[in-house]
Motif scaffolding. Structure first.
Motif, PDB file in Angstrom:
ATOM      1  N   GLU A 263      -7.472  -6.954  -8.292  1.00  0.00           N
ATOM      2  CA  GLU A 263      -7.163  -5.619  -7.797  1.00  0.00           C
ATOM      3  C   GLU A 263      -7.331  -5.636  -6.266  1.00  0.00           C
ATOM      4  N   GLU A 265      -7.705  -3.320  -2.296  1.00  0.00           N
ATOM      5  CA  GLU A 265      -8.111  -2.235  -1.899  1.00  0.00           C
ATOM      6  C   GLU A 265      -7.509  -2.056  -0.269  1.00  0.00           C
ATOM      7  N   PRO A 272      -9.407   1.277  -5.503  1.00  0.00           N
ATOM      8  CA  PRO A 272      -8.401  -0.016  -5.670  1.00  0.00           C
ATOM      9  C   PRO A 272      -7.551   0.320  -6.460  1.00  0.00           C
TER      10      PRO A 272
END
Length: 495
Positions: A263, A265, A272
């Motif tokens: 993931e 951000e 995220p």
């Protein structure tokens, strides 16, 4: 030297056509039937062209063309036959023949046809590779990598394509690391999906995070709209991080988290975002050395170096030089609108004697310059003054340019005289059917020599030797004892 396969069941015509190809600077390989020709093409995909007779006793020319189409054999074919019917011509062309001649054909016309079909084949290969690169279906067949040094690279690419694990490609600048990455993607289940390239060394340090992970509107001064990062662009596809060793130290931490957690951000984001990305990294520096010196995070190094692939430099794969030069000449000649057909043997020898510190990228630029400035149909050593200067000194390069023969008037390519060739004194080999005194050898001696040759050719594998000689294994072993060869084989095995 480019090889040409000549196929004809008429021994006189076969020899004449082979001599024409030889005098034009090609290396002829001969076959007397369609089955033999197909076997040669299957074993060697690097043959430049084939001159094919249509009427043969085993498999005729049309049968050969059909088999080539079914098996994906792309060697360009020139048909040469005594049948001049229009129906035959149309059928041959529809089956993939590049040119068609009725015997007898003038040697000059055959030579021009050979050069044209090879140039056309190189152009088609370039177009196929570019189309595959754009569509994400690039494979090892689209890359010039026939040298033994590249066999392990292609084998590792095939294995890496079967799994989603991170791959680290190491190699000197200009060796083709991105093409290796594209082969992995093009042969994996992500073929046809996005392939996003990021040159980590070309991004300003203050923009690396935004480029990789994106940002939201208002996240910083100048962020007037949401911007997706390279990770988001590569979702469900492949992200290629070139020169990953140049990443700033603080960004290495965020990259490690993106790899581990799957993931990212974006800057200014409230939460995220999940991404599904296949990560392939490349570097022209040893990441292990950078990790030991503290310039690269050791934990990130081990996360990236799950499946390492080393790409050898051009100086270790010189077998690919002729094919690379032909490819670049065809491509750049088409772009520049020049009638350049290839490089002369002397020019190829010059290029193969150089060590190429810039590897394939340097070769590409050198050939491009030579094609743009060339005046003849073939590139000569004088068209590479920089290579001559670095290999032999600047004075030698200056003299080569000054003493080059220049035509007094423009000359059409079809009327250009043959290049002078340096012929070496070749001692004629003794006929295998004659003894030392020039008399016909005894049948037993000829049979013994044939068995010895077959054993050497098949590396001592007796099953293959027996099949090749069309005899049973028991007969083979009996003849080995009869001719005193069995004891020698025992000694060789013991050694």
């Amino acid at each position: 030297m480019t090889r040409v396969l000549v196929v004809d069941d008429d021994p006189v015509q076969l020899r004449l056509t082979a001599e024409v190809a030889n005098h034009a600077g090609f290396r002829p390989i001969t076959a007397t039937g369609g089955e033999q020709a197909l076997a040669i093409l299957r074993d060697d995909r690097n043959i430049g062209a084939m001159i094919l007779d249509l009427v043969m006793p085993d498999v005729d020319g049309m049968g050969v063309l059909d088999a080539m189409r079914r098996e994906g054999l792309t060697t360009p074919v020139i048909i040469q036959t005594s049948n001049a019917s229009l129906e035959t011509v149309v059928s041959a062309m529809r089956n993939g023949a590049a040119d068609y001649f009725v015997k007898p054909v003038a040697p000059e016309r055959l030579i021009v046809s050979l050069r044209n079909v090879m140039k056309l084949d190189a152009l088609e290969a370039t177009i196929r590779a570019e189309r595959a690169r754009r569509t994400g279906t690039f494979t090892s067949a689209d890359m010039v990598a026939r040298a033994p040094a590249m066999a392990r690279v292609l084998s590792l690419c095939s294995k890496a394509a079967r799994t989603p694990i991170p791959v680290l490609i190491e190699g000197e600048t200009g060796v083709g690391k991105e093409l290796v990455a594209r082969i992995i993607q093009g042969t994996s289940d992500r073929a046809g999906k996005p392939f996003i390239t990021v040159n980590c060394g070309a991004i300003p340090p203050n923009l690396v995070e935004s480029v990789l992970f994106g940002h939201k509107k208002g996240a910083f001064t100048g962020a007037v709209a949401d911007q997706a990062g390279k990770f988001a662009e590569a979702h469900n596809g492949t992200l290629f991080l070139d020169e990953v060793g140049e990443l700033p130290h603080e960004m290495q931490v965020k990259l490690l988290r993106a790899i581990q957690e799957g993931e990212i951000e974006p800057i200014g984001a409230a939460r995220p975002e999940r991404v599904n990305v296949r990560l392939i990294s490349a570097t022209n520096r040893r990441l292990l050395n950078l990790a030991k010196s503290g310039e690269f995070r050791e934990d990130l190094y081990y996360r990236l170096n799950v499946f390492p692939i080393y790409v050898p430099p051009l100086r270790e794969r010189m077998e690919d030089m002729p094919a690379l030069v032909s490819l670049f000449v065809a491509r750049f000649a088409a772009e520049a609108g020049k009638r350049v057909l290839g490089a002369s043997p002397a020019a190829l020898n010059l290029l193969m004697a150089y060590d190429w510190p810039g590897n394939i990228r340097q070769l590409q630029n050198v050939v491009y310059r030579a094609v743009v400035l060339a005046d003849g149909a073939f590139l000569e050593p004088m068209d590479f003054p920089q290579i001559v200067a670095q290999a032999n000194g600047r004075e030698v390069a200056r003299l080569a340019v000054e003493t080059a023969i220049q035509p007094a008037a423009p000359m059409h390519i079809d009327m250009a005289p043959a290049r002078p060739r340096q012929f070496e004194d070749v001692v004629p080999a003794q006929d295998r059917f004659l003894d030392a005194n020039g008399d016909i050898a005894a049948l037993a001696e000829i049979e013994r020599a044939a068995i010895v040759f077959a054993i050497e050719h098949h590396g001592g594998r007796m099953s293959r030797v027996a099949r090749a000689l069309k005899i049973g294994r028991s007969t083979l072993y009996r003849k080995l004892h009869e001719y005193g060869l069995a004891q020698d084989l025992i000694h060789d095995a013991a050694a």
